[in-house]
Design a protein around this motif. Structure first.
Motif, PDB file in Angstrom:
ATOM      1  N   VAL A 224      47.951  61.412  86.977  1.00 35.48           N
ATOM      2  CA  VAL A 224      47.497  61.014  88.316  1.00 35.48           C
ATOM      3  C   VAL A 224      47.424  59.492  88.426  1.00 35.48           C
ATOM      4  N   ASN A 225      46.852  58.840  87.408  1.00 36.51           N
ATOM      5  CA  ASN A 225      46.713  57.382  87.468  1.00 36.51           C
ATOM      6  C   ASN A 225      48.060  56.670  87.361  1.00 36.51           C
ATOM      7  N   ALA A 226      48.965  57.217  86.558  1.00 39.02           N
ATOM      8  CA  ALA A 226      50.295  56.626  86.482  1.00 39.02           C
ATOM      9  C   ALA A 226      50.988  56.679  87.832  1.00 39.02           C
ATOM     10  N   VAL A 227      50.826  57.777  88.545  1.00 38.73           N
ATOM     11  CA  VAL A 227      51.414  57.918  89.877  1.00 38.73           C
ATOM     12  C   VAL A 227      50.755  56.947  90.856  1.00 38.73           C
ATOM     13  N   CYS A 228      49.424  56.818  90.781  1.00 38.64           N
ATOM     14  CA  CYS A 228      48.712  55.898  91.677  1.00 38.64           C
ATOM     15  C   CYS A 228      49.196  54.464  91.476  1.00 38.64           C
ATOM     16  N   VAL A 229      49.351  54.053  90.217  1.00 37.83           N
ATOM     17  CA  VAL A 229      49.823  52.698  89.922  1.00 37.83           C
ATOM     18  C   VAL A 229      51.270  52.527  90.373  1.00 37.83           C
ATOM     19  N   ARG A 230      52.084  53.550  90.159  1.00 38.28           N
ATOM     20  CA  ARG A 230      53.508  53.452  90.499  1.00 38.28           C
ATOM     21  C   ARG A 230      53.724  53.297  92.003  1.00 38.28           C
ATOM     22  N   VAL A 231      52.997  54.099  92.795  1.00 36.86           N
ATOM     23  CA  VAL A 231      53.245  54.136  94.236  1.00 36.86           C
ATOM     24  C   VAL A 231      52.498  53.025  94.974  1.00 36.86           C
TER      25      VAL A 231
END
Length: 424
Positions: A224-231
Protein backbone atom coordinates in the motif's frame (compact mmCIF):
# COMPACT_ATOMS: atom_id res chain seq x y z
CA UNK A 1 -5.03 -9.90 10.57
CA UNK A 2 -8.49 -8.59 11.40
CA UNK A 3 -7.21 -7.23 14.71
CA UNK A 4 -4.53 -5.19 12.91
CA UNK A 5 -6.00 -4.00 9.62
CA UNK A 6 -8.49 -1.21 10.26
CA UNK A 7 -8.74 2.31 8.90
CA UNK A 8 -5.19 3.26 9.97
CA UNK A 9 -3.45 1.92 6.86
CA UNK A 10 -5.69 4.13 4.69
CA UNK A 11 -4.83 7.34 6.60
CA UNK A 12 -1.50 6.95 8.43
CA UNK A 13 0.73 6.89 5.29
CA UNK A 14 0.10 10.62 4.89
CA UNK A 15 0.95 11.24 8.56
CA UNK A 16 4.26 9.41 8.13
CA UNK A 17 5.02 11.39 4.96
CA UNK A 18 4.72 14.66 6.91
CA UNK A 19 7.49 13.52 9.24
CA UNK A 20 9.67 11.88 6.56
CA UNK A 21 9.58 13.86 3.29
CA UNK A 22 11.33 11.26 1.11
CA UNK A 23 10.22 8.09 -0.64
CA UNK A 24 12.99 5.95 0.83
CA UNK A 25 12.42 7.32 4.33
CA UNK A 26 8.68 6.62 4.19
CA UNK A 27 9.21 3.00 3.14
CA UNK A 28 12.02 2.61 5.67
CA UNK A 29 9.67 3.67 8.48
CA UNK A 30 7.11 1.05 7.43
CA UNK A 31 9.78 -1.63 7.06
CA UNK A 32 11.07 -0.83 10.55
CA UNK A 33 7.54 -0.90 11.94
CA UNK A 34 6.93 -4.26 10.28
CA UNK A 35 10.15 -5.64 11.77
CA UNK A 36 9.10 -4.49 15.26
CA UNK A 37 5.63 -5.96 14.77
CA UNK A 38 7.12 -9.30 13.66
CA UNK A 39 9.42 -9.22 16.69
CA UNK A 40 6.40 -8.65 18.93
CA UNK A 41 4.45 -11.35 17.12
CA UNK A 42 7.29 -13.83 17.62
CA UNK A 43 7.45 -12.92 21.30
CA UNK A 44 3.70 -13.39 21.74
CA UNK A 45 3.88 -16.64 19.76
CA UNK A 46 6.33 -18.09 22.29
CA UNK A 47 4.24 -16.75 25.17
CA UNK A 48 1.19 -18.48 23.69
CA UNK A 49 3.16 -21.69 23.21
CA UNK A 50 4.40 -21.61 26.82
CA UNK A 51 1.14 -20.44 28.43
CA UNK A 52 -1.86 -21.34 26.19
CA UNK A 53 -4.42 -19.82 28.57
CA UNK A 54 -7.59 -17.84 27.97
CA UNK A 55 -7.14 -14.09 28.28
CA UNK A 56 -3.79 -13.83 26.49
CA UNK A 57 -1.75 -10.91 27.80
CA UNK A 58 -3.97 -10.70 30.89
CA UNK A 59 -3.05 -14.27 31.81
CA UNK A 60 0.66 -13.66 31.10
CA UNK A 61 0.68 -10.63 33.43
CA UNK A 62 -1.04 -12.56 36.20
CA UNK A 63 1.30 -15.53 35.90
CA UNK A 64 4.59 -13.65 35.49
CA UNK A 65 4.02 -10.83 37.99
CA UNK A 66 0.84 -10.53 40.06
CA UNK A 67 -2.95 -10.72 39.44
CA UNK A 68 -3.16 -6.96 40.06
CA UNK A 69 -0.97 -6.31 36.98
CA UNK A 70 -3.26 -8.51 34.90
CA UNK A 71 -6.29 -6.65 36.24
CA UNK A 72 -4.78 -3.29 35.23
CA UNK A 73 -4.42 -4.61 31.69
CA UNK A 74 -8.02 -5.83 31.51
CA UNK A 75 -9.25 -2.65 33.17
CA UNK A 76 -7.62 -0.36 30.59
CA UNK A 77 -8.65 -2.72 27.81
CA UNK A 78 -12.31 -2.20 28.69
CA UNK A 79 -12.17 1.54 29.43
CA UNK A 80 -9.53 2.72 26.95
CA UNK A 81 -7.98 0.44 24.34
CA UNK A 82 -10.76 -1.77 23.02
CA UNK A 83 -13.78 0.42 23.64
CA UNK A 84 -12.14 3.55 22.25
CA UNK A 85 -10.90 1.70 19.19
CA UNK A 86 -14.29 0.07 18.62
CA UNK A 87 -16.14 3.37 18.97
CA UNK A 88 -13.76 5.08 16.54
CA UNK A 89 -14.15 2.24 14.02
CA UNK A 90 -17.94 2.28 14.30
CA UNK A 91 -18.22 6.04 13.81
CA UNK A 92 -15.64 6.00 10.98
CA UNK A 93 -17.87 3.47 9.22
CA UNK A 94 -20.89 5.69 9.83
CA UNK A 95 -19.10 8.73 8.39
CA UNK A 96 -18.43 6.83 5.15
CA UNK A 97 -21.92 5.32 5.07
CA UNK A 98 -23.82 8.57 4.40
CA UNK A 99 -21.89 9.69 1.27
CA UNK A 100 -22.04 6.14 -0.07
CA UNK A 101 -25.79 5.69 0.37
CA UNK A 102 -27.17 9.21 0.58
CA UNK A 103 -29.05 8.31 3.77
CA UNK A 104 -28.95 11.03 6.42
CA UNK A 105 -28.39 9.19 9.68
CA UNK A 106 -26.53 10.46 12.73
CA UNK A 107 -22.98 9.04 12.71
CA UNK A 108 -23.15 8.27 16.42
CA UNK A 109 -26.50 6.51 16.09
CA UNK A 110 -25.35 4.44 13.13
CA UNK A 111 -22.11 3.64 14.95
CA UNK A 112 -24.04 2.33 17.96
CA UNK A 113 -26.23 0.23 15.64
CA UNK A 114 -23.10 -1.30 14.07
CA UNK A 115 -21.74 -2.16 17.52
CA UNK A 116 -25.09 -3.67 18.49
CA UNK A 117 -25.19 -5.78 15.31
CA UNK A 118 -21.76 -7.35 15.86
CA UNK A 119 -22.46 -7.81 19.56
CA UNK A 120 -25.54 -9.84 18.61
CA UNK A 121 -23.64 -11.87 16.00
CA UNK A 122 -20.89 -12.80 18.46
CA UNK A 123 -23.45 -13.69 21.12
CA UNK A 124 -24.73 -16.45 18.82
CA UNK A 125 -21.53 -18.48 19.21
CA UNK A 126 -17.85 -18.73 18.32
CA UNK A 127 -18.54 -20.08 14.83
CA UNK A 128 -20.93 -17.23 14.07
CA UNK A 129 -18.48 -14.56 15.23
CA UNK A 130 -15.41 -16.18 13.67
CA UNK A 131 -17.21 -16.85 10.38
CA UNK A 132 -18.32 -13.22 10.12
CA UNK A 133 -14.81 -12.05 10.92
CA UNK A 134 -13.28 -14.31 8.26
CA UNK A 135 -15.69 -13.03 5.61
CA UNK A 136 -14.83 -9.39 6.34
CA UNK A 137 -11.11 -10.17 6.39
CA UNK A 138 -11.29 -11.92 3.01
CA UNK A 139 -13.12 -8.91 1.54
CA UNK A 140 -10.52 -6.55 3.03
CA UNK A 141 -7.57 -8.49 1.63
CA UNK A 142 -9.19 -8.63 -1.81
CA UNK A 143 -10.00 -4.91 -1.70
CA UNK A 144 -6.46 -3.94 -0.63
CA UNK A 145 -4.97 -6.17 -3.32
CA UNK A 146 -7.26 -4.50 -5.88
CA UNK A 147 -6.19 -1.09 -4.60
CA UNK A 148 -2.52 -2.02 -5.06
CA UNK A 149 -3.19 -3.16 -8.64
CA UNK A 150 -5.01 0.09 -9.35
CA UNK A 151 -2.06 2.02 -7.96
CA UNK A 152 0.36 0.13 -10.19
CA UNK A 153 -1.74 1.00 -13.23
CA UNK A 154 -2.24 4.66 -12.23
CA UNK A 155 0.05 7.42 -13.59
CA UNK A 156 3.32 7.71 -11.70
CA UNK A 157 4.30 10.86 -9.82
CA UNK A 158 7.25 12.77 -11.21
CA UNK A 159 10.74 12.40 -9.71
CA UNK A 160 10.08 9.55 -7.28
CA UNK A 161 13.31 7.69 -6.57
CA UNK A 162 14.38 5.27 -3.85
CA UNK A 163 18.13 5.75 -4.05
CA UNK A 164 20.43 7.46 -1.51
CA UNK A 165 19.21 10.91 -2.51
CA UNK A 166 15.65 9.93 -1.65
CA UNK A 167 16.56 8.93 1.89
CA UNK A 168 18.67 12.00 2.64
CA UNK A 169 15.77 13.81 4.29
CA UNK A 170 14.94 10.83 6.47
CA UNK A 171 16.96 11.50 9.62
CA UNK A 172 16.86 9.11 12.54
CA UNK A 173 14.85 11.66 14.56
CA UNK A 174 12.26 12.06 11.79
CA UNK A 175 11.85 8.32 11.40
CA UNK A 176 11.51 8.06 15.19
CA UNK A 177 8.60 10.54 15.13
CA UNK A 178 7.02 8.67 12.22
CA UNK A 179 7.17 5.36 14.10
CA UNK A 180 4.25 6.22 16.41
CA UNK A 181 1.56 6.24 13.64
CA UNK A 182 3.33 3.29 11.98
CA UNK A 183 3.30 1.17 15.15
CA UNK A 184 -0.29 2.20 15.84
CA UNK A 185 -1.27 0.88 12.39
CA UNK A 186 0.61 -2.39 13.02
CA UNK A 187 -0.66 -2.97 16.57
CA UNK A 188 -3.43 -5.43 17.38
CA UNK A 189 -1.71 -8.80 16.97
CA UNK A 190 -2.07 -9.44 20.72
CA UNK A 191 -5.85 -9.83 20.46
CA UNK A 192 -5.48 -13.26 18.83
CA UNK A 193 -4.17 -14.66 22.14
CA UNK A 194 -7.33 -13.66 24.02
CA UNK A 195 -9.19 -16.74 22.73
CA UNK A 196 -6.63 -19.43 23.60
CA UNK A 197 -9.10 -21.63 25.48
CA UNK A 198 -11.45 -21.81 22.50
CA UNK A 199 -8.78 -22.90 20.02
CA UNK A 200 -7.82 -26.46 19.13
CA UNK A 201 -4.21 -27.13 20.26
CA UNK A 202 -3.54 -23.41 20.91
CA UNK A 203 0.11 -24.07 21.74
CA UNK A 204 0.55 -24.94 18.04
CA UNK A 205 -2.15 -23.11 16.10
CA UNK A 206 -1.94 -19.72 17.84
CA UNK A 207 1.81 -19.16 17.26
CA UNK A 208 1.40 -20.25 13.64
CA UNK A 209 -1.51 -17.86 13.16
CA UNK A 210 0.36 -14.97 14.78
CA UNK A 211 3.45 -15.31 12.58
CA UNK A 212 1.62 -15.99 9.30
CA UNK A 213 -1.00 -13.31 9.92
CA UNK A 214 1.55 -10.65 10.82
CA UNK A 215 3.72 -11.55 7.82
CA UNK A 216 0.75 -11.09 5.49
CA UNK A 217 -0.11 -7.73 7.09
CA UNK A 218 3.48 -6.48 6.67
CA UNK A 219 3.37 -7.42 2.98
CA UNK A 220 0.01 -5.67 2.50
CA UNK A 221 1.15 -2.51 4.30
CA UNK A 222 4.40 -2.25 2.36
CA UNK A 223 2.52 -2.72 -0.91
CA UNK A 224 0.00 0.00 0.00
CA UNK A 225 2.76 2.46 0.93
CA UNK A 226 4.79 1.68 -2.17
CA UNK A 227 1.72 2.47 -4.28
CA UNK A 228 1.06 5.69 -2.33
CA UNK A 229 4.64 6.87 -2.90
CA UNK A 230 4.59 5.83 -6.56
CA UNK A 231 1.34 7.60 -7.47
CA UNK A 232 1.33 10.67 -5.21
CA UNK A 233 5.01 11.18 -4.45
CA UNK A 234 6.20 12.16 -0.94
CA UNK A 235 4.92 15.75 -1.22
CA UNK A 236 1.52 14.73 -2.57
CA UNK A 237 1.19 12.01 0.04
CA UNK A 238 1.95 14.48 2.83
CA UNK A 239 -0.55 16.99 1.43
CA UNK A 240 -3.60 14.69 1.55
CA UNK A 241 -5.38 13.22 4.57
CA UNK A 242 -7.05 10.50 2.50
CA UNK A 243 -4.28 9.00 0.33
CA UNK A 244 -6.26 5.91 -0.66
CA UNK A 245 -9.16 8.01 -1.96
CA UNK A 246 -6.74 10.35 -3.75
CA UNK A 247 -5.15 7.44 -5.62
CA UNK A 248 -8.52 5.92 -6.50
CA UNK A 249 -9.72 9.28 -7.85
CA UNK A 250 -6.52 9.63 -9.87
CA UNK A 251 -7.25 6.29 -11.53
CA UNK A 252 -11.05 6.38 -11.89
CA UNK A 253 -12.25 9.88 -11.04
CA UNK A 254 -15.14 10.44 -8.57
CA UNK A 255 -16.26 6.80 -8.95
CA UNK A 256 -12.87 5.69 -7.63
CA UNK A 257 -13.35 7.83 -4.55
CA UNK A 258 -16.67 6.15 -3.81
CA UNK A 259 -15.17 2.70 -4.30
CA UNK A 260 -12.37 3.56 -1.88
CA UNK A 261 -14.88 4.87 0.65
CA UNK A 262 -16.64 1.51 0.48
CA UNK A 263 -13.31 -0.29 1.07
CA UNK A 264 -12.57 1.82 4.16
CA UNK A 265 -16.11 1.23 5.48
CA UNK A 266 -15.74 -2.54 5.10
CA UNK A 267 -12.29 -2.43 6.70
CA UNK A 268 -13.56 -0.61 9.77
CA UNK A 269 -16.45 -3.07 10.13
CA UNK A 270 -14.01 -5.98 9.95
CA UNK A 271 -11.89 -4.41 12.70
CA UNK A 272 -15.01 -3.84 14.81
CA UNK A 273 -16.06 -7.48 14.32
CA UNK A 274 -12.64 -8.68 15.48
CA UNK A 275 -12.61 -6.59 18.64
CA UNK A 276 -16.05 -7.77 19.76
CA UNK A 277 -15.04 -11.36 18.99
CA UNK A 278 -11.83 -11.35 21.03
CA UNK A 279 -11.79 -8.82 23.87
CA UNK A 280 -14.72 -10.16 25.98
CA UNK A 281 -12.63 -13.30 26.64
CA UNK A 282 -10.34 -11.17 28.83
CA UNK A 283 -13.21 -9.90 30.99
CA UNK A 284 -14.57 -13.45 31.21
CA UNK A 285 -11.23 -14.68 32.57
CA UNK A 286 -11.00 -11.78 35.02
CA UNK A 287 -14.44 -12.67 36.37
CA UNK A 288 -13.55 -16.38 36.50
CA UNK A 289 -10.50 -15.45 38.59
CA UNK A 290 -12.71 -13.55 41.05
CA UNK A 291 -11.40 -10.08 40.25
CA UNK A 292 -14.33 -8.72 38.24
CA UNK A 293 -18.12 -8.93 38.15
CA UNK A 294 -19.15 -12.59 38.55
CA UNK A 295 -21.82 -12.38 35.84
CA UNK A 296 -19.14 -11.82 33.18
CA UNK A 297 -17.91 -15.39 33.76
CA UNK A 298 -21.30 -16.88 32.83
CA UNK A 299 -21.26 -19.16 29.78
CA UNK A 300 -24.45 -19.46 27.74
CA UNK A 301 -25.30 -23.21 27.71
CA UNK A 302 -26.71 -22.95 24.16
CA UNK A 303 -24.00 -20.92 22.41
CA UNK A 304 -21.04 -21.74 24.72
CA UNK A 305 -19.81 -18.13 24.71
CA UNK A 306 -19.47 -15.58 27.59
CA UNK A 307 -22.61 -13.68 26.61
CA UNK A 308 -22.59 -11.13 29.44
CA UNK A 309 -18.93 -10.29 28.80
CA UNK A 310 -19.74 -9.72 25.11
CA UNK A 311 -22.71 -7.53 26.02
CA UNK A 312 -20.60 -5.55 28.50
CA UNK A 313 -17.97 -4.82 25.86
CA UNK A 314 -20.60 -3.75 23.36
CA UNK A 315 -22.35 -1.53 25.92
CA UNK A 316 -19.17 0.32 26.97
CA UNK A 317 -18.14 0.82 23.33
CA UNK A 318 -21.62 2.17 22.52
CA UNK A 319 -21.44 4.62 25.43
CA UNK A 320 -18.05 5.85 24.25
CA UNK A 321 -19.40 6.23 20.70
CA UNK A 322 -22.36 8.28 21.94
CA UNK A 323 -20.13 10.44 24.14
CA UNK A 324 -17.97 11.49 21.20
CA UNK A 325 -14.82 11.13 23.33
CA UNK A 326 -13.33 8.24 21.39
CA UNK A 327 -10.81 10.42 19.51
CA UNK A 328 -9.37 11.64 22.80
CA UNK A 329 -9.35 8.11 24.20
CA UNK A 330 -7.37 6.90 21.19
CA UNK A 331 -4.61 9.35 22.17
CA UNK A 332 -4.16 7.29 25.35
CA UNK A 333 -4.02 3.93 23.61
CA UNK A 334 -0.43 3.89 22.39
CA UNK A 335 1.14 4.76 25.74
CA UNK A 336 -0.96 2.25 27.70
CA UNK A 337 -0.59 -0.56 25.15
CA UNK A 338 3.18 -0.28 24.93
CA UNK A 339 3.58 -0.27 28.70
CA UNK A 340 2.10 -3.77 28.68
CA UNK A 341 3.95 -4.80 25.50
CA UNK A 342 7.19 -4.07 27.34
CA UNK A 343 5.97 -6.08 30.31
CA UNK A 344 5.18 -8.95 27.92
CA UNK A 345 8.86 -9.05 26.96
CA UNK A 346 9.83 -9.17 30.63
CA UNK A 347 7.22 -11.91 31.18
CA UNK A 348 8.83 -14.08 28.50
CA UNK A 349 12.19 -13.80 30.25
CA UNK A 350 10.50 -14.76 33.55
CA UNK A 351 8.79 -17.79 31.98
CA UNK A 352 11.97 -18.98 30.26
CA UNK A 353 13.90 -18.96 33.52
CA UNK A 354 11.04 -20.50 35.48
CA UNK A 355 10.45 -23.27 32.94
CA UNK A 356 14.17 -24.07 32.77
CA UNK A 357 14.31 -24.39 36.56
CA UNK A 358 11.25 -26.67 36.53
CA UNK A 359 12.59 -28.72 33.57
CA UNK A 360 9.45 -28.13 31.51
CA UNK A 361 9.14 -29.29 27.91
CA UNK A 362 10.50 -26.82 25.36
CA UNK A 363 7.76 -24.81 23.60
CA UNK A 364 6.80 -25.52 19.99
CA UNK A 365 8.15 -22.14 18.89
CA UNK A 366 11.03 -20.02 20.16
CA UNK A 367 11.71 -16.31 19.67
CA UNK A 368 14.78 -16.03 17.40
CA UNK A 369 17.72 -14.28 19.02
CA UNK A 370 16.47 -14.73 22.57
CA UNK A 371 17.25 -13.16 25.07
CA UNK A 372 18.57 -10.13 23.18
CA UNK A 373 15.53 -9.96 20.91
CA UNK A 374 13.20 -9.95 23.94
CA UNK A 375 15.29 -7.24 25.62
CA UNK A 376 15.24 -5.21 22.40
CA UNK A 377 11.44 -5.43 22.25
CA UNK A 378 11.17 -4.23 25.86
CA UNK A 379 13.46 -1.27 25.14
CA UNK A 380 11.59 -0.37 21.93
CA UNK A 381 8.18 -0.61 23.63
CA UNK A 382 9.10 1.64 26.51
CA UNK A 383 10.92 4.03 24.18
CA UNK A 384 7.59 4.43 22.34
CA UNK A 385 5.92 5.20 25.68
CA UNK A 386 8.60 7.79 26.45
CA UNK A 387 8.17 9.37 23.02
CA UNK A 388 4.39 9.66 23.47
CA UNK A 389 4.83 11.07 27.00
CA UNK A 390 7.22 13.70 25.63
CA UNK A 391 4.96 14.72 22.72
CA UNK A 392 1.55 14.47 24.47
CA UNK A 393 2.10 14.68 28.23
CA UNK A 394 -1.50 15.65 28.97
CA UNK A 395 -3.21 12.81 27.11
CA UNK A 396 -0.61 10.29 28.24
CA UNK A 397 -0.99 11.23 31.90
CA UNK A 398 -4.76 10.75 31.64
CA UNK A 399 -4.30 7.32 30.06
CA UNK A 400 -1.76 6.21 32.66
CA UNK A 401 -4.00 7.69 35.38
CA UNK A 402 -6.94 5.58 34.19
CA UNK A 403 -4.66 2.55 34.27
CA UNK A 404 -3.45 3.18 37.84
CA UNK A 405 -7.01 3.92 38.99
CA UNK A 406 -7.62 0.21 38.52
CA UNK A 407 -5.50 -0.62 41.61
CA UNK A 408 -8.12 0.40 44.22
CA UNK A 409 -10.83 -1.20 42.08
CA UNK A 410 -8.83 -4.45 42.07
CA UNK A 411 -8.47 -4.26 45.86
CA UNK A 412 -12.25 -3.89 46.24
CA UNK A 413 -13.00 -6.90 44.04
CA UNK A 414 -10.41 -9.01 45.86
CA UNK A 415 -11.87 -8.06 49.25
CA UNK A 416 -15.39 -8.91 48.08
CA UNK A 417 -14.20 -12.24 46.67
CA UNK A 418 -12.42 -13.16 49.92
CA UNK A 419 -15.52 -12.32 51.95
CA UNK A 420 -17.71 -14.35 49.61
CA UNK A 421 -15.31 -17.32 49.79
CA UNK A 422 -15.15 -17.18 53.58
CA UNK A 423 -18.96 -17.03 53.85
CA UNK A 424 -19.46 -20.00 51.50
Amino acid sequence: MGGIVGSGIFMNPSVVARYVPSAGGILLAWVAGGAIALLGGGLFAELASRRPRDGGLYAYMCDAFHPSVGFLYGWTLLLVSQSGGMAAAAVTFANYFEPLTGLHVSARTLGVLAIALFTAINSLGVRSGAGTQNVFMAIKVAAIAGFVLVGIAAPRAASVTLGPAATAGASAAAIGLAMVPVLFAYSGWQTASFMSAELKTPERTLPRGLILGLSCVVILYLAVNAVCVRVLGPAGLAATRTPASAIAQTAFGPVGGRIMAAVVAVSTLGFLSNQILTSPRVYFQMAADGTFFRSLAWIDPRTHVPSFAILAQGAVAAIVALSGRYDQILNYVTSVDYVFFGLAGVALIVFCRRDAAESRTRPHIRLPGYPWSAIAFVVISWAVVGDVVFKSPGDTSIGLGIMLAGLPVYAIFRAVNRRRTATS
